[in-house]
Design a protein around this motif. Structure first.
Motif, short mmCIF file in Angstrom:
data_model
loop_
_atom_site.label_atom_id
_atom_site.label_comp_id
_atom_site.label_asym_id
_atom_site.label_seq_id
_atom_site.Cartn_x
_atom_site.Cartn_y
_atom_site.Cartn_z
N ASP A 19 2.04 3.56 -2.06
CA ASP A 19 1.39 3.97 -2.96
C ASP A 19 0.59 4.85 -2.85
O ASP A 19 -0.55 5.97 -3.44
CB ASP A 19 1.51 3.70 -4.56
N GLU A 20 -0.25 3.93 -1.73
CA GLU A 20 -1.65 5.58 -1.52
C GLU A 20 -1.36 6.71 -0.15
O GLU A 20 -0.43 6.57 0.24
CB GLU A 20 -2.27 4.52 -0.23
N GLU A 42 1.05 -1.59 -0.29
CA GLU A 42 -0.12 -0.34 -0.46
C GLU A 42 0.73 1.29 -0.05
O GLU A 42 0.43 2.20 0.37
CB GLU A 42 -1.04 0.06 0.85
#
Length: 417
Positions: free
Chosen positions: A386-387, A384
């Motif tokens: 790149d969230e 996650e």
């Protein structure tokens, strides 16, 4: 000097008896420190080990509000029906199937000098042999001028519920060393726990005590010294040493929860009943917990904390392969595999509850940084990465602004002990 693994196992699993000793402690990295690894295949659902703490203590506010627990092993002392009556505020509350209550009040014993209560003669003797001779206030149990009572009152004045630590855990560490014939061995065992830098320690103490932590910490150190000073542990009573001891308990203490009512509910779940009878019993239990929530809120269990050597070596993952629990309704910690664990694989638990683990990566990292001072790099967090850096609260606010429905009511986990 570090304790040997013989020391660790003899103290941690000798009496409790591990279901299997299929683990070893290894150094992982300077960032993570130690880790616990499987030495053979562990199947999903298997108990990896059962561990007793070096020391444990009930939280002080929890005890003050009549959550009755064994002063040594924290076993809940109330019968399930008494527990339900207190938590609902209804003295007439009656539970079906009273034969399923596991409380054995006929076995309870008290210290003959200060009258603190134990679940059994074994616990009374174990406490006396390890630390209680030093900590027993005798007839001064209710004297506010007694040094230990002054220390406990000062702690309650700076650390309100929900509780996450207890000054008495530190007191039992000191008392254990004071009573021990082999003081060095116990000092080595306590030195096993994760140490932090001065800046990290200050962050932890600030988190536990709030904005005025420096003044509060000095008050606690002074009272702690007056009540318990021990020459063999003189470093623990200096300002730096006391802060380090505080940080040790703050980062390594494992919460312990016990409940006679929860044990009764689990026993009810295991009953073989006709469908109609099962439906009626489940409806009764659901309503009982609604009544408890209305009267007591989230404070259901006898709560405290303990220092567990092997458990403290388990690193965190947001997708853990093991979990901790207290199914024996006392301080014996069970670590159970959530999936098959291969030889050489690290055994990881979660420092977050299941609701927190479902929050965004940014929210999870915020909780872990504030409470444990590290940034998680588990597979879930890496996936996650790149969230957006947005907390779950900010996400919920955006959803509400866009008119999206709020989350459904969370499942009831109040019976999980």
């Amino acid at each position: 000097m570090a304790a040997s693994m013989c020391d660790v196992f003899s103290f941690c699993v000798g009496v409790a008896g591990p279901a299997r000793v299929a683990v070893e402690v290894r150094f992982v990295s300077s960032a993570k420190g130690k880790g616990l690894f499987a030495t053979q295949l562990i199947r999903k659902g298997e108990t990896i080990f059962v561990e007793r703490p070096l020391v444990a203590a009930q939280f002080l506010w929890n005890a003050l509000y009549r959550y009755r627990a064994c002063d040594h092993c924290l076993r809940a002392l109330e019968k399930a029906e008494e527990n339900a009556q207190r938590l609902t505020g209804n003295p007439g509350q009656v539970l079906p199937h009273p034969e399923l209550c596991t409380a054995r009040q006929d076995l309870h014993q008290s210290c003959p000098h200060c009258q603190v209560t134990y679940c059994s003669a074994e616990c009374r003797l174990a406490a006396a042999e390890q630390y209680h001779q030093i900590l027993c206030p005798g007839p001064s149990q209710d004297d506010p001028a007694h040094p230990l009572n002054k220390l406990q009152e000062a702690w309650r004045s700076v650390h309100y519920p929900p509780e996450t630590a207890s000054i008495m855990l530190m007191a039992r560490m000191v008392a254990t060393v004071k009573q021990a014939k082999d003081k060095d061995r116990w000092i080595r065992l306590f030195s096993q726990f994760c140490n932090k830098t001065a800046n990290e320690e200050e962050e932890i103490v600030h988190k536990l005590l709030g904005d005025k932590f420096k003044g509060q910490l000095e008050l606690l150190r002074r009272l702690f010294t007056e009540a318990l000073y021990e020459e063999a542990l003189s470093q623990w009573f200096t300002p730096d040493g006391f802060r380090s001891l505080f940080a040790l308990v703050g980062t390594n203490g494992q919460g312990i929860g016990t409940s006679s009512l929860s044990q009764w509910v689990h026993a009810c779940d295991a009953l073989e009943l006709k469908p109609q009878d099962r439906e009626q019993l489940d409806a009764f239990i659901d309503q009982l917990y609604k009544d408890i929530e209305a009267a007591t809120g989230e404070f259901l269990n006898c709560e405290g904390s303990g220092l567990f050597v092997l458990q403290s070596c388990c690193n965190h993952s947001c997708v853990p392969n093991a979990e901790t629990s207290f199914p024996e309704n006392n301080f014996l910690l069970h670590v159970t595999a959530l999936e098959d664990i291969k030889p050489g694989e690290e055994i990881c638990i979660s420092y977050l509850d299941c609701c927190q683990r479902e929050r965004s990566r940014h929210s999870r990292h915020k909780i872990l940084r504030e409470n444990y001072l590290f940034v998680c790099s588990c597979p879930k967090c890496l996936a996650e990465a790149d969230e957006p850096n947005m907390t779950s609260e900010e996400e919920e606010e955006e959803e509400e602004e866009e008119g999206e429905p709020e989350d459904a009511e969370l499942g009831d986990e109040m019976t999980d002990v």
